[in-house]
Write an enzyme that holds these catalytic residues in place. Sequence first.
Site, PDB file in Angstrom:
ATOM      1  N   ASP A 152      -7.065   4.181   2.559  1.00  0.00           N
ATOM      2  CA  ASP A 152      -8.336   4.643   3.111  1.00  0.00           C
ATOM      3  C   ASP A 152      -9.220   3.467   3.521  1.00  0.00           C
ATOM      4  OD1 ASP A 152      -7.597   7.239   2.594  1.00  0.00           O
ATOM      5  OD2 ASP A 152      -8.594   7.299   0.639  1.00  0.00           O
TER       6      ASP A 152
HETATM    7  N1  URA Z   1      -4.965   7.591  -2.568  1.00  0.00           N
HETATM    8  C1  URA Z   1      -6.201   7.699  -2.033  1.00  0.00           C
HETATM    9  O1  URA Z   1      -6.936   8.600  -2.357  1.00  0.00           O
HETATM   10  N2  URA Z   1      -6.580   6.783  -1.147  1.00  0.00           N
HETATM   11  C2  URA Z   1      -5.828   5.730  -0.777  1.00  0.00           C
HETATM   12  O2  URA Z   1      -6.244   4.911   0.028  1.00  0.00           O
HETATM   13  C3  URA Z   1      -4.551   5.641  -1.340  1.00  0.00           C
HETATM   14  C4  URA Z   1      -4.144   6.582  -2.228  1.00  0.00           C
END
Ligand code: URA
Length: 243
Positions: free
Chosen positions: A102
Amino acid sequence: MERLQKVMAKAGVASRRKSEELITAGRVKVNGKVVTELGSKVDPSQDQIEVDGKRIQEENLVYILLNKPQGYVTTADDPHGRRTVLDLIKVKQRVYPVGRLDYDTEGLLLLTNDGDVTYALTHPSHQITKKYIATVEGVPNQGNLKALERGIKLADGWTAPAKVEVVVDFNDKAILSLEIHEGRKHQVKRMCKAVGHPVQELKRIKMGPLELDDDLKLGEYRYLRKNEVKQLRDIAQKVKGNE
Ligand code: URA
């Protein structure tokens, strides 16, 4: 398009004459099919060429491990014009992120131009283990931890078994380590939220055989070591063999 034996010689497989012998002996495959004709032409940037089952590398394959900072997207282009992880990488080959993190997640991100490795590491049917460190609101109790480990029901179905531990307990928040084998969108955040402990900060520290080094600062990257590349190539080879 170039003659197959010339591409093989350029890639350092063998001399052109020896390469011709390999071809006529049926030891060379182009895109999975044995080619025995010496006149065959290939496009080294498109065609996959194997000698005795081992892929030759015309274009240099590069493998980069980035410690992704917050504030970068892991797609090559962002419709909102945000910075992408590619802005941090200065290599001449075009590389692509393997999987995603993310915008506000930090940590280990692999970037490569090796399509086989990307495929093997991201395909849902053979997901590899990923380890995250999450700072969450509150401190999950044993019941919550067990639920996270056994699997919980999210909007897109049950999560697979995971390994979850409290690393630090701060009373009002906790640091957890979570090992998961899937790669659903916002998976860790959704899992923690589902048990009442929303994620405040998230960092990935492991992916398959790769580990984030302590001395690699946020925004810095390094090339993978030979043994790491070998382990990834072995995984890719295994996946190929199973299909
Ligand atoms: N899980 C999440 O919620 N975000 C990420 O970036 C990776 C795994």
